[in-house]
Design a protein around this motif. Structure first.
Motif, PDB file in Angstrom:
ATOM      1  N   SER A  56     -13.568 -94.125 -53.943  1.00 41.89           N
ATOM      2  CA  SER A  56     -14.227 -94.595 -53.512  1.00 41.89           C
ATOM      3  C   SER A  56     -13.587 -96.162 -53.012  1.00 41.89           C
ATOM      4  O   SER A  56     -14.558 -96.902 -52.108  1.00 41.89           O
ATOM      5  CB  SER A  56     -14.901 -95.202 -54.869  1.00 41.89           C
ATOM      6  OG  SER A  56     -14.611 -96.097 -55.296  1.00 41.89           O
ATOM      7  N   GLY A  59     -13.408 -95.623 -49.233  1.00 37.54           N
ATOM      8  CA  GLY A  59     -14.978 -95.092 -48.338  1.00 37.54           C
ATOM      9  C   GLY A  59     -15.552 -96.150 -48.133  1.00 37.54           C
ATOM     10  O   GLY A  59     -16.252 -96.167 -47.349  1.00 37.54           O
ATOM     11  N   CYS A  82     -20.334 -88.434 -49.062  1.00 41.14           N
ATOM     12  CA  CYS A  82     -19.093 -88.612 -49.292  1.00 41.14           C
ATOM     13  C   CYS A  82     -18.321 -86.694 -49.721  1.00 41.14           C
ATOM     14  O   CYS A  82     -18.382 -86.039 -50.521  1.00 41.14           O
ATOM     15  CB  CYS A  82     -18.305 -89.202 -50.143  1.00 41.14           C
ATOM     16  SG  CYS A  82     -16.476 -89.423 -50.350  1.00 41.14           S
ATOM     17  N   THR A  84     -14.891 -85.233 -50.037  1.00 35.88           N
ATOM     18  CA  THR A  84     -13.549 -85.410 -51.231  1.00 35.88           C
ATOM     19  C   THR A  84     -13.430 -84.194 -52.191  1.00 35.88           C
ATOM     20  O   THR A  84     -13.961 -83.598 -52.319  1.00 35.88           O
ATOM     21  CB  THR A  84     -13.817 -86.844 -51.623  1.00 35.88           C
ATOM     22  OG1 THR A  84     -12.224 -87.078 -52.104  1.00 35.88           O
ATOM     23  CG2 THR A  84     -14.862 -86.446 -52.680  1.00 35.88           C
ATOM     24  N   ALA A  95     -19.466 -90.577 -53.619  1.00 34.76           N
ATOM     25  CA  ALA A  95     -20.650 -91.802 -53.197  1.00 34.76           C
ATOM     26  C   ALA A  95     -21.520 -91.987 -53.681  1.00 34.76           C
ATOM     27  O   ALA A  95     -22.044 -93.691 -53.236  1.00 34.76           O
ATOM     28  CB  ALA A  95     -21.514 -90.148 -52.335  1.00 34.76           C
ATOM     29  N   SER A 109     -26.838 -90.685 -52.558  1.00 32.15           N
ATOM     30  CA  SER A 109     -25.400 -90.214 -52.210  1.00 32.15           C
ATOM     31  C   SER A 109     -24.871 -89.435 -53.102  1.00 32.15           C
ATOM     32  O   SER A 109     -25.679 -88.771 -54.086  1.00 32.15           O
ATOM     33  CB  SER A 109     -25.202 -91.632 -52.309  1.00 32.15           C
ATOM     34  OG  SER A 109     -24.888 -91.992 -53.452  1.00 32.15           O
ATOM     35  N   ASP A 111     -21.801 -86.090 -52.920  1.00 33.51           N
ATOM     36  CA  ASP A 111     -20.199 -85.830 -52.502  1.00 33.51           C
ATOM     37  C   ASP A 111     -20.469 -84.067 -51.546  1.00 33.51           C
ATOM     38  O   ASP A 111     -21.152 -83.517 -52.705  1.00 33.51           O
ATOM     39  CB  ASP A 111     -19.139 -85.577 -53.906  1.00 33.51           C
ATOM     40  CG  ASP A 111     -18.462 -87.178 -54.283  1.00 33.51           C
ATOM     41  OD1 ASP A 111     -19.606 -87.716 -53.436  1.00 33.51           O
ATOM     42  OD2 ASP A 111     -18.227 -87.418 -55.104  1.00 33.51           O
ATOM     43  N   ALA A 143     -13.420 -88.750 -47.896  1.00 30.32           N
ATOM     44  CA  ALA A 143     -12.341 -90.306 -48.447  1.00 30.32           C
ATOM     45  C   ALA A 143     -11.588 -89.674 -49.548  1.00 30.32           C
ATOM     46  O   ALA A 143     -11.695 -89.008 -50.410  1.00 30.32           O
ATOM     47  CB  ALA A 143     -13.480 -91.167 -49.028  1.00 30.32           C
ATOM     48  N   ALA A 165      -9.722 -92.656 -45.312  1.00 29.30           N
ATOM     49  CA  ALA A 165     -11.162 -92.477 -45.386  1.00 29.30           C
ATOM     50  C   ALA A 165     -11.791 -92.941 -43.941  1.00 29.30           C
ATOM     51  O   ALA A 165     -11.202 -94.156 -43.259  1.00 29.30           O
ATOM     52  CB  ALA A 165     -11.710 -93.478 -46.139  1.00 29.30           C
ATOM     53  N   GLY A 167     -15.312 -92.399 -41.417  1.00 30.16           N
ATOM     54  CA  GLY A 167     -16.675 -91.519 -41.531  1.00 30.16           C
ATOM     55  C   GLY A 167     -17.300 -92.259 -40.085  1.00 30.16           C
ATOM     56  O   GLY A 167     -16.736 -92.863 -39.117  1.00 30.16           O
TER      57      GLY A 167
END
Ligand code: UT7
Length: 331
Positions: A56, A59, A82, A84, A95, A109, A111, A143, A165, A167
């Motif tokens: 995190s 990220g 996210c 991962t 996330a 959010s 993952d 991430a 990470a 994005g």
């Protein structure tokens, strides 16, 4: 009538400072720079060494960078996905933690775990929310703190992986750019060729799983290689064919960075020259779901509006896929 498309409107990446070189690995396990370079193409990788830091933290740097670059306020983000395989915790989602660290107060959010194909799975998932008109600003990041499950006494895996990470920000456009097409696949028969044996519901953490090294990455390299080298090329050629793209129409191939030999084979099958392939494996190794956006970030200045870009990945699961992106902006 033209349709809403999901366009990548910003890219950002972040790598930790500490560099673990092949030369240092030579002092840790029975390996050589020559073996690692010729078999994989990797020269060094980055490691997140600070105690108490997780995926995190990597990220969050990417989300902050995306907000700054795009001039977006944190409150405007609708959704953060996210990708991962190295979440901070089994739950809640990484996330969620990134959203908290970066002040995304209006976003939901979650993952996605699709191993090295995680960024592609997440990108395609995110694009649906833009294309259906529901959301205006969605972030997709990969991430990974791969070092947390790497056994630095196992030469067959510790030379391969790194932490990073990266994005993108996705926004709607009515132009004919953005995510144009995708092919995503899964084959669960690959499960036991590349996985983490312990720590899940089947084999919860115990003294025995720890003593047996079952919380580290387990990979049958040759077996995975065999599948990766054909499957990644298959879907990349398929996506070119069904979009009537000849090799001369493709500006860039952005492959997952697991092994230079797999990348070369994919480019050859697609008829793409090496100078049209984004390759940074020598600097970062295999950063799982971060490799593809990390390449986009490093090559951002060379990307032009309307460039046809093919993203391709293969990973644990097995999972693999290819995404055709028409680049939406000049840097
Ligand atoms: O990102 C997710 C998907 N993952 C992949 O796509 C990875 C796919 N697999 C690969 O990239 C390759 O299989 C590896 C890079 C993991 C390994 O390369 P390889 O050419 O398949 O080597 P190998 O596993 O067949 O090993 C050849 C030899 C073995 O020794 P023997 O049995 O021939 O004496 C290994 O023990 O190389 C040895 N070896 C090493 N030697 C020096 C394995 N790792 C090392 C090492 N240094 N680090």
């Amino acid at each position: 009538m033209s349709q809403i498309k999901a366009a990548i409107t910003a890219v950002h990446g972040y790598v930790p400072e500490f560099v673990l070189s092949n030369e240092v690995l030579e002092t840790m396990v029975d390996t050589t720079d020559e073996w690692i370079t010729t078999r994989t193409g990797i020269k060094e990788r980055r490691i997140l060494r600070e105690k108490g830091k997780g995926s995190s933290d990597l990220g969050a740097e990417v989300v902050k960078g995306l907000l700054e670059k795009s001039g977006t306020h944190a409150d405007e983000i609708d959704l953060l996905i996210c990708a991962t395989v190295t979440p901070d915790f089994a739950f809640p989602a990484t996330a969620n933690i990134i959203a908290e660290k970066t002040g995304l107060r209006n976003a939901w959010s979650f993952d996605i775990n699709a191993a090295c194909s995680g960024f592609l799975y997440s990108l395609v998932t995110a694009s649906q929310f833009i294309e259906n008109g529901k959301y205006k600003k969605v972030m997709v990041i990969g991430a990974e703190k791969m070092s947390m499950m790497t056994d630095y006494t196992d030469r067959t895996t510790c030379v391969l992986f790194g932490d990073a990470a990266a994005g993108v920000l996705l926004e709607p456009t009515m132009d004919n750019v953005g995510i144009m097409d995708s092919i995503l696949r899964t084959d669960g028969s690959g499960t036991f060729h590349l996985y983490q044996k312990g720590g899940g519901a089947v084999k919860p953490a115990s003294f025995r799983t720890i003593a047996g090294g079952e919380h580290f990455i387990y990979q049958e390299g040759q077996q995975v290689f065999k599948f990766a080298v054909t499957r990644m090329a298959d879907v990349s050629v398929e996506i070119m064919d069904r979009n009537n793209l000849k090799s001369e129409n493709v500006a860039w191939l952005v492959p997952h960075q697991a092994n230079l030999r797999i990348i070369d084979a994919t480019a050859r099958r697609m008829g793409i020259n090496k100078d049209q392939v984004m390759i940074n494996i020598e600097k970062y190794g295999n950063t799982t779901s971060a490799t593809i956006p990390l390449c986009l970030w490093e090559w951002e200045k060379k990307l032009n509006k309307d460039d046809n870009v093919i993203l391709a990945a293969f990973g644990g699961g097995f999972t693999w896929g290819s995404v055709y992106v028409k680049w939406a902006y000049d840097s």
